[in-house]
Design an enzyme around this catalytic site. Structure first.
Site, PDB file in Angstrom:
ATOM      1  N   CYS A  10     -37.975 -18.629  64.704  1.00 37.69           N
ATOM      2  CA  CYS A  10     -36.743 -17.940  64.309  1.00 37.69           C
ATOM      3  C   CYS A  10     -35.519 -18.627  64.926  1.00 37.69           C
ATOM      4  O   CYS A  10     -35.633 -19.587  65.690  1.00 37.69           O
ATOM      5  CB  CYS A  10     -36.795 -16.480  64.744  1.00 37.69           C
ATOM      6  N   CYS A  13     -35.577 -18.807  68.669  1.00 40.87           N
ATOM      7  CA  CYS A  13     -36.543 -19.801  69.148  1.00 40.87           C
ATOM      8  C   CYS A  13     -35.939 -21.207  69.083  1.00 40.87           C
ATOM      9  O   CYS A  13     -36.102 -22.006  70.000  1.00 40.87           O
ATOM     10  CB  CYS A  13     -37.822 -19.749  68.327  1.00 40.87           C
TER      11      CYS A  13
END
Length: 75
Positions: A10, A13
């Site tokens: 995501c 991340c």
């Protein structure tokens, strides 16, 4: 040094990955940054919330995006 970013890939991340790379460069350390998206492997580290930062198989952070300065202090 091996830095692992645990998470689904995501936006958070990706931000943690970039901050980890910047921190390693700023600290003058050679580091291999690896993204781990396999949830079984993530669970193996005992991580329940992502993104998580793992350095040399030690979980240093989970559930938040650390700044590069914060990561540099941990390295």
């Amino acid at each position: 040094m091996i830095i692992k970013i645990l998470g689904s890939g995501c936006k958070k991340c990706l931000a943690l990955e970039e901050n980890a790379k910047a921190a390693a460069d700023a600290a003058g350390k050679q580091a291999e940054v690896i993204k781990v998206t396999d949830f079984a492997e993530i669970a193996g580290y005992g991580v329940m919330s992502t993104p998580a930062l793992v350095v040399d198989d030690k979980v240093l952070s989970m559930g938040k995006v650390l700044t590069s300065a914060e990561i540099e202090l941990l390295l």
